[in-house]
Motif scaffolding. Structure first.
Motif, PDB file in Angstrom:
ATOM      1  N   ILE A   1       0.844  -1.202   0.000  1.00 56.20           N
ATOM      2  CA  ILE A   1       0.000   0.000   0.000  1.00 56.20           C
ATOM      3  C   ILE A   1       0.873   1.243   0.000  1.00 56.20           C
ATOM      4  N   ALA A   2       1.964   1.219   0.748  1.00 55.81           N
ATOM      5  CA  ALA A   2       2.873   2.376   0.787  1.00 55.81           C
ATOM      6  C   ALA A   2       3.510   2.598  -0.572  1.00 55.81           C
ATOM      7  N   ILE A   3       3.897   1.549  -1.265  1.00 56.69           N
ATOM      8  CA  ILE A   3       4.515   1.675  -2.599  1.00 56.69           C
ATOM      9  C   ILE A   3       3.482   2.225  -3.589  1.00 56.69           C
ATOM     10  N   VAL A   4       2.277   1.693  -3.554  1.00 54.08           N
ATOM     11  CA  VAL A   4       1.216   2.166  -4.451  1.00 54.08           C
ATOM     12  C   VAL A   4       0.886   3.615  -4.126  1.00 54.08           C
ATOM     13  N   PHE A   5       0.797   3.948  -2.816  1.00 53.45           N
ATOM     14  CA  PHE A   5       0.504   5.330  -2.421  1.00 53.45           C
ATOM     15  C   PHE A   5       1.613   6.274  -2.879  1.00 53.45           C
ATOM     16  N   PHE A   6       2.881   5.840  -2.721  1.00 55.58           N
ATOM     17  CA  PHE A   6       4.011   6.681  -3.146  1.00 55.58           C
ATOM     18  C   PHE A   6       3.975   6.887  -4.660  1.00 55.58           C
ATOM     19  N   ALA A   7       3.732   5.833  -5.444  1.00 51.49           N
ATOM     20  CA  ALA A   7       3.649   5.949  -6.907  1.00 51.49           C
ATOM     21  C   ALA A   7       2.473   6.848  -7.301  1.00 51.49           C
ATOM     22  N   PHE A   8       1.347   6.659  -6.640  1.00 56.19           N
ATOM     23  CA  PHE A   8       0.171   7.497  -6.922  1.00 56.19           C
ATOM     24  C   PHE A   8       0.472   8.954  -6.611  1.00 56.19           C
ATOM     25  N   TRP A   9       1.084   9.188  -5.462  1.00 54.65           N
ATOM     26  CA  TRP A   9       1.388  10.554  -5.020  1.00 54.65           C
ATOM     27  C   TRP A   9       2.463  11.192  -5.889  1.00 54.65           C
ATOM     28  N   LYS A  10       3.444  10.431  -6.337  1.00 61.14           N
ATOM     29  CA  LYS A  10       4.582  10.950  -7.093  1.00 61.14           C
ATOM     30  C   LYS A  10       4.238  11.171  -8.563  1.00 61.14           C
ATOM     31  N   TRP A  11       3.506  10.250  -9.222  1.00 61.11           N
ATOM     32  CA  TRP A  11       3.307  10.348 -10.669  1.00 61.11           C
ATOM     33  C   TRP A  11       1.847  10.598 -11.071  1.00 61.11           C
ATOM     34  N   ILE A  12       0.945   9.908 -10.491  1.00 64.31           N
ATOM     35  CA  ILE A  12      -0.444   9.991 -10.932  1.00 64.31           C
ATOM     36  C   ILE A  12      -1.123  11.251 -10.407  1.00 64.31           C
ATOM     37  N   LEU A  13      -0.951  11.555  -9.129  1.00 67.43           N
ATOM     38  CA  LEU A  13      -1.592  12.737  -8.553  1.00 67.43           C
ATOM     39  C   LEU A  13      -1.131  14.035  -9.241  1.00 67.43           C
ATOM     40  N   PRO A  14       0.167  14.248  -9.546  1.00 65.75           N
ATOM     41  CA  PRO A  14       0.567  15.459 -10.286  1.00 65.75           C
ATOM     42  C   PRO A  14      -0.057  15.519 -11.683  1.00 65.75           C
ATOM     43  N   SER A  15      -0.195  14.362 -12.343  1.00 65.45           N
ATOM     44  CA  SER A  15      -0.832  14.349 -13.675  1.00 65.45           C
ATOM     45  C   SER A  15      -2.286  14.790 -13.565  1.00 65.45           C
ATOM     46  N   PHE A  16      -2.998  14.243 -12.565  1.00 65.59           N
ATOM     47  CA  PHE A  16      -4.379  14.663 -12.345  1.00 65.59           C
ATOM     48  C   PHE A  16      -4.449  16.153 -12.038  1.00 65.59           C
ATOM     49  N   LYS A  17      -3.498  16.572 -11.178  1.00 63.23           N
ATOM     50  CA  LYS A  17      -3.497  17.986 -10.792  1.00 63.23           C
ATOM     51  C   LYS A  17      -3.234  18.874 -12.013  1.00 63.23           C
ATOM     52  N   ARG A  18      -2.277  18.484 -12.860  1.00 62.46           N
ATOM     53  CA  ARG A  18      -1.952  19.246 -14.062  1.00 62.46           C
ATOM     54  C   ARG A  18      -3.158  19.285 -15.013  1.00 62.46           C
ATOM     55  N   VAL A  19      -3.820  18.160 -15.224  1.00 59.30           N
ATOM     56  CA  VAL A  19      -4.999  18.111 -16.097  1.00 59.30           C
ATOM     57  C   VAL A  19      -6.120  18.974 -15.519  1.00 59.30           C
ATOM     58  N   LEU A  20      -6.341  18.880 -14.207  1.00 59.56           N
ATOM     59  CA  LEU A  20      -7.383  19.691 -13.582  1.00 59.56           C
ATOM     60  C   LEU A  20      -7.046  21.182 -13.652  1.00 59.56           C
ATOM     61  N   ASP A  21      -5.747  21.525 -13.455  1.00 65.18           N
ATOM     62  CA  ASP A  21      -5.340  22.937 -13.578  1.00 65.18           C
ATOM     63  C   ASP A  21      -5.530  23.452 -15.004  1.00 65.18           C
ATOM     64  N   GLU A  22      -5.176  22.608 -16.000  1.00 61.50           N
ATOM     65  CA  GLU A  22      -5.368  23.012 -17.400  1.00 61.50           C
ATOM     66  C   GLU A  22      -6.857  23.240 -17.695  1.00 61.50           C
ATOM     67  N   ARG A  23      -7.687  22.352 -17.203  1.00 61.88           N
ATOM     68  CA  ARG A  23      -9.125  22.502 -17.413  1.00 61.88           C
ATOM     69  C   ARG A  23      -9.647  23.756 -16.717  1.00 61.88           C
ATOM     70  N   ALA A  24      -9.151  23.979 -15.506  1.00 64.13           N
ATOM     71  CA  ALA A  24      -9.574  25.181 -14.777  1.00 64.13           C
ATOM     72  C   ALA A  24      -9.135  26.438 -15.530  1.00 64.13           C
TER      73      ALA A  24
END
Length: 188
Positions: free
Chosen positions: A33-56
């Motif tokens: 869970i820690a590895i998945v959380f770290f990968a999600f936090w490091k790569w996936i969450l910034p991508s979501f954030k970037r896409v959401l910022d672009e949409r905003a």
């Protein structure tokens, strides 16, 4: 009590232990869970954030653009309404000028028509006077000839002499005019 026999280890599990996994499962599950959380936090969450910022940003840009277009449309509508009001005022002014010009033209044409009628009337009076004078001269000549002929018959001699005939005719016409003038004075 119920007991479950685990096939590999041969341990019997009973009671509350049925609901709690062994400690090694919890540790390895926490590591995964820690590895998945770290990968999600490091790569996936910034991508979501970037896409959401672009949409905003796109939405905000679209809203700003829509507001700008709406402001331009409002300004264009106000300008159109102002031009329409100016056009109506100009049309009313032109209509008033045209009516005034029409009245002036009608007045000028009436004045011209009156002047033309007066000129025609004066020309007709002058022509009538000329014809009257011509008729008077012709009448004098005819009356003179008739008077000469009548006088020749009365007197019994020929009054062929033009000078004597003219004098007799003039005297006769003068007497005739004098009698008409005295008759007209008596009527008044």
């Amino acid at each position: 009590m119920t007991s479950v026999h685990i096939a590999a280890g041969g341990d019997d599990i009973s009671g509350a232990d049925l609901f709690f996994p062994p400690l090694y499962d919890i540790v390895w599950s926490a590591v995964v869970i820690a590895i998945v959380f770290f990968a999600f936090w490091k790569w996936i969450l910034p991508s979501f954030k970037r896409v959401l910022d672009e949409r905003a940003e796109k939405i905000q840009g679209g809203i700003e653009k829509a507001e700008r277009v709406q402001a331009e449309a409002d300004a264009a509508l106000a300008e159109y309404q102002q031009q329409l009001a100016e056009g109506r005022a100009e049309a009313a002014r032109l209509r008033a000028e045209a009516q005034e010009e029409g009245k002036q033209i009608i007045a000028e044409l009436k004045a011209q028509a009156n002047a033309e009628a007066e000129r025609i009337t004066q020309a007709a009076h002058a022509q009538i006077e000329a014809e009257r004078q011509q008729a008077l001269v012709s009448l004098r000549q005819d009356v003179g000839e008739l008077a000469t002929e009548l006088a020749s018959r009365i007197v019994g001699e020929t009054l062929a002499d033009d000078a004597r005939a003219a004098a007799v005719v003039d005297r006769f016409i003068a007497d005739l005019e004098a009698s008409q003038a005295s008759g007209a004075a008596a009527k008044e």
